[in-house]
Write an enzyme that holds these catalytic residues in place. Structure first.
Site, PDB file in Angstrom:
ATOM      1  N   HIS A   1       0.788  -1.197   0.121  1.00 47.38           N
ATOM      2  CA  HIS A   1       0.131  -0.252   0.092  1.00 47.38           C
ATOM      3  C   HIS A   1       0.835   1.298   0.121  1.00 47.38           C
ATOM      4  O   HIS A   1       1.998   1.187  -0.337  1.00 47.38           O
ATOM      5  CB  HIS A   1      -0.923   0.067   1.163  1.00 47.38           C
ATOM      6  CG  HIS A   1      -1.901  -1.225   0.931  1.00 47.38           C
ATOM      7  ND1 HIS A   1      -2.964  -1.472  -0.039  1.00 47.38           N
ATOM      8  CD2 HIS A   1      -1.573  -2.507   1.588  1.00 47.38           C
ATOM      9  CE1 HIS A   1      -3.338  -2.589   0.311  1.00 47.38           C
ATOM     10  NE2 HIS A   1      -2.710  -3.343   0.974  1.00 47.38           N
TER      11      HIS A   1
ATOM     12  N   GLU B   1      -1.975  -0.193   7.403  1.00 50.46           N
ATOM     13  CA  GLU B   1      -1.111  -1.294   7.371  1.00 50.46           C
ATOM     14  C   GLU B   1       0.140  -0.762   6.540  1.00 50.46           C
ATOM     15  O   GLU B   1       1.111  -1.091   6.396  1.00 50.46           O
ATOM     16  CB  GLU B   1      -1.909  -2.178   6.217  1.00 50.46           C
ATOM     17  CG  GLU B   1      -1.146  -3.156   5.340  1.00 50.46           C
ATOM     18  CD  GLU B   1      -1.887  -4.077   4.549  1.00 50.46           C
ATOM     19  OE1 GLU B   1      -1.217  -4.822   3.869  1.00 50.46           O
ATOM     20  OE2 GLU B   1      -3.163  -3.725   4.311  1.00 50.46           O
TER      21      GLU B   1
ATOM     22  N   HIS C   1       2.660  -7.438   3.808  1.00 46.77           N
ATOM     23  CA  HIS C   1       1.388  -6.956   4.182  1.00 46.77           C
ATOM     24  C   HIS C   1       0.855  -7.164   5.337  1.00 46.77           C
ATOM     25  O   HIS C   1       1.623  -8.202   5.977  1.00 46.77           O
ATOM     26  CB  HIS C   1       0.379  -7.582   2.992  1.00 46.77           C
ATOM     27  CG  HIS C   1       0.675  -6.855   1.712  1.00 46.77           C
ATOM     28  ND1 HIS C   1      -0.174  -5.959   1.269  1.00 46.77           N
ATOM     29  CD2 HIS C   1       1.567  -7.097   0.700  1.00 46.77           C
ATOM     30  CE1 HIS C   1       0.261  -5.632  -0.057  1.00 46.77           C
ATOM     31  NE2 HIS C   1       1.175  -6.365  -0.298  1.00 46.77           N
TER      32      HIS C   1
ATOM     33  N   GLU D   1       1.722 -12.221   4.369  1.00 50.60           N
ATOM     34  CA  GLU D   1       0.701 -11.586   5.254  1.00 50.60           C
ATOM     35  C   GLU D   1       1.063 -11.904   6.638  1.00 50.60           C
ATOM     36  O   GLU D   1       0.782 -12.796   7.229  1.00 50.60           O
ATOM     37  CB  GLU D   1      -0.681 -12.129   4.871  1.00 50.60           C
ATOM     38  CG  GLU D   1      -1.108 -12.009   3.423  1.00 50.60           C
ATOM     39  CD  GLU D   1      -1.811 -10.648   3.268  1.00 50.60           C
ATOM     40  OE1 GLU D   1      -1.797  -9.625   4.277  1.00 50.60           O
ATOM     41  OE2 GLU D   1      -2.658 -10.425   2.371  1.00 50.60           O
TER      42      GLU D   1
END
Length: 186
Positions: free
Chosen positions: A9, A26, A82, A153
């Protein structure tokens, strides 16, 4: 070896997942951890390039196509970092995605997954190992790269326990990811 890091992001443009209760975005967590991963990898001699973007090339000058950058640079590995999120607030743990099973991307994913699990379970024994998974969404960062690529993740930002791990143990996550990358070359 040339390692391309992609913190997920983009601050000010796309926050990614958020934890409103703790005021977390995030994009900032992934950037902080990725900076540390970069330092650890460079300290042992890897060349590292890091670009944070949400891969919407051409829509704004702020966006950079990360897969094109990695391919042009000639990266040997691509790691996108992430935080996970789910509609259920009890979802927890780490999982690592790769484009296909049975290839070098899966082996890289296993190396990173194993290190993160081993490291964080020393802090919180209940931290789940959600495993290595094949990307079924067709994520551009995995399908458009010319080198082994994974998407880590790290933990669920919307889960209070996982979010506190991300806040309090940034360095441990970073060291684990860097060790996993190094393990790939052993």
């Amino acid at each position: 070896m040339k390692i391309f890091l992609n913190p997920g992001h983009h601050p000010g443009v796309d926050s990614g997942a958020v934890n409103k209760e703790l005021g977390l975005q995030e994009c900032y967590i992934t950037l902080n951890i990725s900076k540390r991963v970069k330092q650890y990898l460079e300290a042992v001699g890897y060349q590292v390039q890091m670009v944070q973007s949400d891969n919407l090339a051409g829509e704004s000058p702020q966006y950079i196509n990360v897969t094109e950058s990695a391919n042009t640079w000639g990266a040997d590995l691509f790691i996108s970092i992430h935080c996970n999120s789910a509609t259920r607030s009890d979802a927890r743990g780490v999982e690592t995605l790769c484009c296909g099973l049975g290839d070098e991307g899966e082996r890289l994913a296993e190396c990173i997954q194993n290190q993160v699990v081993a490291t964080i379970q020393k802090i919180d024994v209940s931290f789940p190992d959600r495993g290595v998974k094949k990307d079924v969404r067709g994520l551009a960062v995995l399908r458009a790269t010319a080198m082994p690529a994974v998407l880590v993740e790290m933990a669920f930002i919307n889960n209070v326990e996982d979010a506190k791990l991300l806040i309090d143990y940034e360095d441990e996550f970073a060291r684990a990811i860097a060790r996993g990358i190094s393990d790939f070359y052993v």
